[in-house]
Design a protein around this motif. Structure first.
Motif, PDB file in Angstrom:
ATOM      1  N   ALA B   3       0.823  -1.205   0.000  1.00 25.56           N
ATOM      2  CA  ALA B   3       0.000   0.000   0.000  1.00 25.56           C
ATOM      3  C   ALA B   3       0.857   1.254   0.000  1.00 25.56           C
ATOM      4  N   ARG B   4       1.894   1.270   0.869  1.00 27.49           N
ATOM      5  CA  ARG B   4       2.743   2.454   0.916  1.00 27.49           C
ATOM      6  C   ARG B   4       3.476   2.646  -0.399  1.00 27.49           C
ATOM      7  N   PHE B   7       1.750   4.802  -2.998  1.00 27.60           N
ATOM      8  CA  PHE B   7       1.819   6.252  -2.855  1.00 27.60           C
ATOM      9  C   PHE B   7       3.231   6.771  -3.087  1.00 27.60           C
ATOM     10  N   HIS B 186       0.419  15.764  -5.235  1.00 29.74           N
ATOM     11  CA  HIS B 186       0.726  14.509  -4.547  1.00 29.74           C
ATOM     12  C   HIS B 186       0.394  14.549  -3.063  1.00 29.74           C
ATOM     13  N   SER B 187      -0.341  15.563  -2.638  1.00 32.57           N
ATOM     14  CA  SER B 187      -0.742  15.665  -1.231  1.00 32.57           C
ATOM     15  C   SER B 187      -2.102  14.981  -1.047  1.00 32.57           C
ATOM     16  N   PRO B 188      -2.521  14.798   0.203  1.00 32.12           N
ATOM     17  CA  PRO B 188      -3.888  14.278   0.427  1.00 32.12           C
ATOM     18  C   PRO B 188      -4.940  15.140  -0.268  1.00 32.12           C
ATOM     19  N   LEU B 191      -5.206  14.165  -3.859  1.00 34.14           N
ATOM     20  CA  LEU B 191      -5.959  12.913  -4.039  1.00 34.14           C
ATOM     21  C   LEU B 191      -7.462  13.199  -3.992  1.00 34.14           C
ATOM     22  N   LEU B 206     -18.019  10.851   1.866  1.00 36.02           N
ATOM     23  CA  LEU B 206     -16.789  10.527   2.588  1.00 36.02           C
ATOM     24  C   LEU B 206     -16.460  11.626   3.591  1.00 36.02           C
TER      25      LEU B 206
ATOM     26  N   ILE C 108      -7.048   1.214  -2.855  1.00 37.08           N
ATOM     27  CA  ILE C 108      -6.217   1.746  -1.772  1.00 37.08           C
ATOM     28  C   ILE C 108      -6.212   3.276  -1.799  1.00 37.08           C
ATOM     29  N   GLU C 109      -6.221   3.844  -3.004  1.00 39.34           N
ATOM     30  CA  GLU C 109      -6.262   5.301  -3.093  1.00 39.34           C
ATOM     31  C   GLU C 109      -7.580   5.846  -2.561  1.00 39.34           C
ATOM     32  N   THR C 112      -7.795   5.380   1.218  1.00 42.49           N
ATOM     33  CA  THR C 112      -6.857   6.293   1.880  1.00 42.49           C
ATOM     34  C   THR C 112      -7.406   7.722   1.867  1.00 42.49           C
ATOM     35  N   MET C 113      -8.012   8.100   0.757  1.00 46.20           N
ATOM     36  CA  MET C 113      -8.630   9.420   0.695  1.00 46.20           C
ATOM     37  C   MET C 113      -9.661   9.585   1.811  1.00 46.20           C
ATOM     38  N   ALA C 114     -10.496   8.561   1.983  1.00 46.91           N
ATOM     39  CA  ALA C 114     -11.541   8.640   3.013  1.00 46.91           C
ATOM     40  C   ALA C 114     -10.931   8.656   4.412  1.00 46.91           C
ATOM     41  N   LEU C 129       1.383  12.671   0.295  1.00 42.15           N
ATOM     42  CA  LEU C 129       0.547  11.583   0.772  1.00 42.15           C
ATOM     43  C   LEU C 129       1.357  10.477   1.413  1.00 42.15           C
ATOM     44  N   ARG C 130       2.511  10.202   0.807  1.00 46.75           N
ATOM     45  CA  ARG C 130       3.253   9.049   1.302  1.00 46.75           C
ATOM     46  C   ARG C 130       3.743   9.254   2.730  1.00 46.75           C
ATOM     47  N   GLN C 132       1.760  10.136   5.008  1.00 44.68           N
ATOM     48  CA  GLN C 132       0.629   9.745   5.857  1.00 44.68           C
ATOM     49  C   GLN C 132       0.616   8.233   6.032  1.00 44.68           C
ATOM     50  N   SER C 133       1.727   7.662   6.536  1.00 46.52           N
ATOM     51  CA  SER C 133       1.800   6.199   6.522  1.00 46.52           C
ATOM     52  C   SER C 133       0.763   5.566   7.441  1.00 46.52           C
ATOM     53  N   ILE C 136      -2.380   5.321   5.487  1.00 49.44           N
ATOM     54  CA  ILE C 136      -2.271   4.302   4.443  1.00 49.44           C
ATOM     55  C   ILE C 136      -2.386   2.906   5.047  1.00 49.44           C
ATOM     56  N   ASP C 137      -1.693   2.708   6.170  1.00 57.41           N
ATOM     57  CA  ASP C 137      -1.758   1.395   6.819  1.00 57.41           C
ATOM     58  C   ASP C 137      -3.174   1.085   7.271  1.00 57.41           C
ATOM     59  N   TYR C 140      -5.215   0.089   4.341  1.00 55.38           N
ATOM     60  CA  TYR C 140      -4.879  -1.256   3.892  1.00 55.38           C
ATOM     61  C   TYR C 140      -5.504  -2.303   4.806  1.00 55.38           C
TER      62      TYR C 140
END
Lengths: 286, 327, 262
Positions: B3-4, B7, B186-188, B191, B206, C108-109, C112-114, C129-130, C132-133, C136-137, C140
């Motif tokens: 998953a990571r 991103f 590429h920020s939240p 997205l 959401l 996953i995107e 993760t957004m939600a 975004l990356r 924000q681990s 993301i976890d 997942y």
């Protein structure tokens, strides 16, 4: 007051031309959601056709009009079958881009064939000059435009509201899927509507030459105006389109005469305000 | 972790980006006689990339982006005419002016879609154009503003006749703006913009406010477009009414579609191709060059969705596949 | 359990309540004076014939539609005029009957957004975004829970329909809702795939109140602790599955006589 009547009448004639050029687009956008920015270019095509027939082949003005209608309609329908229909499911952005590409190509092609100078045509003697009615000077050609326009508009509205074809068309604009599930061939319906709409644009283009002139930029110059008319009128609404075309035509003529320094500012301001007030069109429910 | 990794990959530098920026730097060195063209190309590229944030990422089809570019250009020009000639603060003021207008526009159109949105953005663009045309005392009307001469950058580098200062100044500003845009994308937040593009109706469920996010996107986009306009005013030392023209709004749409929607670098590549093609083709035949641009658009929409960047990515993928197959 | 066998509420916290909720479309009253209470951890089914206004009620509760009159209380707070996104922030999430997802994003995107939005970092502009681990976890893990982990990097548009329905639920769960509205979660999914969906629904967090619309009566009787029957926009009756199955009025208007004796 008399001057005002003369100007308002000029605006009315402009409004009629706008309606002819915009009505087809309104149906296309209402029916298929297809944003065809090349619609004003169809009008330009009709205009150049009329000019060519008159100047190079010596046709009388009136005889060129039906030809402008039919040939423009046929050419546009070929375009629709070959290219546009592939994009009905695409995003509006792709539709806008493709059709603007066609506008560019047409502009360059027209320049290549006809040069960049404005075209001149001579209308028959009985259509030139002014008619004086109660002190107001009424341009004969504009009077002719308004009469022809009124006849066409009545025929169109009757055609849409009284015939089976019209009923099917209105049903399809309302809900395409439901109409298709009733066994109506929406694709064929659309092709017919596209043919008629493009024909009207071609006719409008030919009719507009004496009052608007014709040069290769026609397709871009009047694109904004007819887009405004279509959006203000509400997609797929013929009466709405008519109302918007007349309001815009008259407002434009009056504005340019009385407040010349503001140019087109007032038209755009009014348009934006009206659209923010009623995004779905003037006659549409909020 | 898988998953990571997704991103991390999203924000990795793509080869098209690296190649483009290298090419810019190399061509500044190799083509010292074309500095003006390169400067122009960078400015228009920034304008296109700012538009891509709206249209490619957020899915807001606007036909009036030139309004922001033009407001930035006039803001920079008027500021210099008023005696404030320092260029960097000029860019900031222009960005703020364009951003403020963007905020107003976005508040008006944030809930709209479809033809009404297209028309209102187009209408506002035409409105600003006519306003600038009428307000001669401020904008010079048809004549525009001439003699917009900024003082030397950082007090050290005067704008020279060969455009050397201009190209380096522009490159630095545009590259910084590109980095900023990249961060945003590429920020939240970026997205979420893609979420709005993909399905605006789903996003509120959401917990996301479309209105707040589209207003932010519009404003950021307008600020960057304004900076691009200000750069043009400063390096050409003039402002023409054409900076606000509708044809510029159409052109920027074309560049983004040509380069590849929703890629940022596509805006730059599209702008480069468009600007160079305009330069070459119009010197061949000044009247007909737009025929070829038009044809390119039609062909791209019909056969190569995703534009130049999309086509290049597909080529690269095919090439990589061939290599792994043969090894 | 939040409810005693006789159906009386036993000091259970009411998380969602409506009083006299009405919705008119022109002259047509689609929702007619609905009063409803949902306790913490409830499993409530909403049933009724087609056109009885079930989805409209969900839309009113979720804030997709504004009611003509009546009130909606979420955790005792009046949210009648609140936007959909505000209600999500106060713990109310929903799924849609017709799948509405993000076709070009991967699961996953989307999740993760939600999750980022719920964590309050959804509007962060200048941090990647990356970074924000945690989010993301969490996303997942959520996808693992609904068994979408192995396809979480595919485009959503390419997923099988049953998986898209699971993603619908995952997106709602990302809000960590205290009230979850499920609008026909298994609609249109072939039998073979619906087992997974039912399994996910069975394992929903026990403290979450769930209100679901479902046409499959077997499912309703399996999962619901209480059932509300909606007819012509009005609550016909409410009770345990046993009571509903025995109710002569319900049998007449909705279940028909061939219903199994639950």
């Amino acid at each position: 007051m008399i001057a005002f009547a003369t100007i308002a009448f000029a605006g009315l004639a402009f409004g009629v031309v706008l309606f002819l050029m915009a009505s087809g687009l309104s149906v296309t956008m209402g029916l298929m959601g297809f944003a065809n920015l090349a619609h004003a270019t169809f009008a330009m095509f009709g205009g150049y056709l009329a000019v060519t027939l008159m100047n190079a082949h010596g046709w009388p003005f009136l005889a060129t009009l039906p030809v402008a209608f039919v040939v423009t309609a046929a050419a546009a329908t070929v375009l629709e079958r070959l290219i546009f229909r592939r994009l009905y499911r695409s995003s509006q952005l792709e539709q806008v881009t493709l059709t603007i590409g066609l506008v560019f190509m047409a502009t360059a092609a027209a320049t290549y064939v006809f040069g960049s100078d404005p075209q001149a045509i001579s209308v028959p003697a009985w259509l030139s000059g002014d008619l004086v009615v109660g002190g107001a000077e009424i341009n004969r050609y504009r009077l002719f435009l308004v009469v022809v326009g009124a006849l066409l508009i009545v025929a169109l509205i009757l055609g849409i509201e009284r015939t089976t074809f019209g009923a099917k068309l209105r049903a399809a604009v309302d809900d395409r899927r439901a109409t298709a599930s009733c066994g109506i061939n929406v694709d064929r319906l659309f092709m017919t509507a596209f043919f008629l709409g493009s024909g009207l644009a071609g006719l409008g283009g030919a009719l507009s030459i004496p009052i608007l002139g014709l040069d290769p930029n026609f397709g871009l110059t009047f694109l904004a105006s007819i887009l405004i008319v279509v959006t203000l009128g509400g997609l797929g609404s013929l009466r709405g389109t008519l109302a918007a075309a007349l309001v815009l035509g008259i407002a434009d003529a009056v504005g340019k005469y009385y407040i010349p320094w503001a140019g087109a500012f007032i038209i755009y301001a009014v348009t934006v305000a009206l659209l923010l007030w009623r995004p779905k069109g003037l006659l549409a429910p909020r | 972790m898988i998953a990571r990794g997704v991103f991390a990959r999203r924000s990795r530098w793509r080869w098209t980006e690296v190649t483009f920026w290298l090419a810019v730097v190399v061509s500044i060195i190799v083509f010292p006689t074309h500095l003006i063209l390169i400067t122009q190309l960078l400015i228009v590229g920034l304008f296109a990339a700012s538009f891509d944030l709206l249209v490619g990422y957020t899915g807001i089809a606007s036909l009036g982006h030139a309004a922001f570019f033009g407001i930035g250009a006039y803001a920079a020009g008027i500021l210099i005419h008023a005696g404030w000639t320092e260029p960097i603060s000029g860019l900031a003021v222009a960005g703020i002016a364009a951003g403020a207008f963007g905020l107003v526009v976005s508040a008006l159109v944030a809930q709209l879609t479809g033809p009404a949105l297209l028309m209102i953005t187009l209408g506002l663009n035409l409105l600003v154009f006519e306003a600038a045309h009428a307000a001669k005392w401020l904008t010079g009307g048809d004549d525009g503003l001439a003699g917009v001469v900024p003082s030397p950058v950082l007090g050290l580098f005067a704008f020279d006749l060969y455009g050397r200062t201009a190209v380096v100044y522009t490159l630095v500003v545009v590259a910084l703006c590109y980095l900023a845009l990249r961060r945003v994308v590429h920020s939240p937040f970026g997205l979420q913009l893609e979420g709005i593009r993909e399905n605006a109706r789903r996003v509120p469920a959401l917990g996301i406010s479309i209105r707040v996010r589209t207003m932010a996107a519009f404003t950021v986009s307008a600020v960057l477009a304004g900076i691009a306009g200000a750069l043009l005013a400063q390096v050409t030392q003039t402002v023409a009414l054409g900076v606000l023209g509708f044809d510029r709004s159409a052109a920027v749409l074309i560049m983004v579609m040509l380069g590849g929607l929703g890629t940022l670098i596509g805006g730059f590549i599209g702008a480069a191709v468009y600007t160079v093609a305009q330069d070459r083709l119009s010197s061949l035949s000044p009247v007909y060059w737009n025929f070829w641009i038009g044809l390119m658009l039609v062909l791209f929409v019909l056969f190569a969705r995703g534009g130049i960047v999309g086509a290049l990515d597909r080529l690269a993928a095919a090439w990589r596949k061939r290599r792994t197959d043969s090894s | 359990m939040a409810q005693a066998p006789n159906g009386q509420l036993v000091s259970a916290e009411i998380v969602l309540a409506t009083t006299g909720l009405c919705k008119d479309f022109g002259a047509l009253r689609v929702t007619d004076g609905v009063s409803l209470e949902l306790a913490k951890g409830a499993r409530r089914a909403l049933i009724g014939p087609n056109g009885s206004g079930k989805t409209t009620l969900i839309n009113l509760l979720a804030g997709t539609l504004a009611p003509t009159s009546g009130r909606i209380l979420l955790h005792g707070r009046d949210v009648t005029r609140s936007s959909a996104q505000r209600r999500v922030r106060h713990g109310l999430a929903r799924t849609f009957q017709i799948t509405t997802l993000f076709p070009d994003l991967t699961p996953i995107e989307a999740v993760t957004m939600a999750v980022c939005q719920r964590r309050g970092v959804g509007g962060v502009l200048f941090r990647p975004l990356r970074a924000q681990s945690d989010a993301i976890d969490e996303a997942y893990a959520l996808l693992q829970e609904v068994r979408l982990a192995e396809c979480c990097t595919q485009r959503t548009a390419e997923l099988a329909y049953g998986r898209q329905r699971l993603l619908e639920i995952a997106l709602a769960l990302a809000a960590k809702p205290s009230v979850l509205l499920l609008d026909e979660p298994a609609a249109g999914v072939p039998q073979s795939e619906s087992v997974e969906i039912l399994d996910v629904i069975a394992r929903l967090p026990s403290e979450t109140a769930v209100l679901f619309i479902e046409h499959d009566i077997d499912l309703v009787f399996r999962f619901a602790e209480r059932i509300t029957v909606l007819v012509a926009g009005r609550v016909l009756c409410e009770g345990t599955p046993g009571e509903i199955a025995r109710d002569p009025e319900v049998r007449r208007v909705y279940l028909g006589d061939d219903v199994h004796a639950a």
